[in-house]
Design an enzyme around this catalytic site. Sequence first.
Site, PDB file in Angstrom:
ATOM      1  N   GLN A  52       0.835  -1.200   0.000  1.00  0.00           N
ATOM      2  CA  GLN A  52       0.000   0.000   0.000  1.00  0.00           C
ATOM      3  C   GLN A  52       0.875   1.258   0.000  1.00  0.00           C
ATOM      4  O   GLN A  52       0.665   2.184  -0.793  1.00  0.00           O
ATOM      5  CB  GLN A  52      -0.911   0.010   1.225  1.00  0.00           C
ATOM      6  N   THR A  83     -11.688  -5.955   5.020  1.00  0.00           N
ATOM      7  CA  THR A  83     -11.080  -4.638   5.179  1.00  0.00           C
ATOM      8  C   THR A  83     -11.720  -3.713   4.168  1.00  0.00           C
ATOM      9  O   THR A  83     -12.005  -4.125   3.034  1.00  0.00           O
ATOM     10  CB  THR A  83      -9.562  -4.681   4.947  1.00  0.00           C
ATOM     11  N   ASN A  84     -11.960  -2.465   4.554  1.00  0.00           N
ATOM     12  CA  ASN A  84     -12.511  -1.490   3.617  1.00  0.00           C
ATOM     13  C   ASN A  84     -11.487  -1.083   2.557  1.00  0.00           C
ATOM     14  O   ASN A  84     -11.788  -1.026   1.371  1.00  0.00           O
ATOM     15  CB  ASN A  84     -12.982  -0.243   4.364  1.00  0.00           C
ATOM     16  N   CYS A 197     -13.558   1.823   8.416  1.00  0.00           N
ATOM     17  CA  CYS A 197     -12.379   0.981   8.559  1.00  0.00           C
ATOM     18  C   CYS A 197     -12.765  -0.102   9.544  1.00  0.00           C
ATOM     19  O   CYS A 197     -13.416   0.184  10.560  1.00  0.00           O
ATOM     20  CB  CYS A 197     -11.186   1.783   9.067  1.00  0.00           C
TER      21      CYS A 197
END
Length: 239
Positions: A52, A83-84, A197
């Site tokens: 990321q 996970t968002n 989140c």
Amino acid sequence: MQTIGLIGGMSWESTAVYYRRLNEQIRTRLGGLHSADILMRSIDFDAIVSLQKQGHWDEACQILADIARVLEQGGASCLLICTNTMHKLADEVQQAVSIPLLHIADVTAEAVKAEGLRRPLLLATRYTMEQDFYVERLRERFGLDPVIPDADGRTVIHDIIFDELCQGIVSDASRNLYLGVIGQGKAEGADCVILGCTEIGLLIGPEHIDLPVFDSTLLHADAAIEFSMAKLAPRPRAA
């Protein structure tokens, strides 16, 4: 009951919430010793966070797509990315399999709309708050007008997620910082709050906030239960 496939570990703190919620919901509905039929792959979050930070989303996508295929081959009937943030890659992961991927933004937005609300304050990682994959989905597919914290607020929300919540640290000081961001969002017209989140529910919940709260983790897990239970054939009636 259909098997629910979980792509977890991002972080394991929130994946544990998914696991508990799924099993609690099945026990509530079916009683006794019933529990959810789950197939889960939990991966090393540090490797994903590194990708990321470097912007190597293609490599992260390959990892998730490979896991999705394995879960499908193992018998999963639906998939959840736990996970968002990694729903940035949801469309590509969906293309890798033939079973449905339940999108966390969709189930959350549907819950907001069902309550007649329109301006949710989105609390999430910087990626989710600042990039289009989530915010634009709320706007274009559901007609919502999300409120995004200012730059300082986004930094507070993001840093506490990674530096504390993903590492199992929950503090009153950080809760107060979040509540300050929420207060500012309310002043800007937010009519509800999306915990966007999957770790945020570890820190704050409806008991802390004077606006309606939509916990994406719980809503996502509940959507999986609805999918799984909808596939149950009705019992034949006695003659």
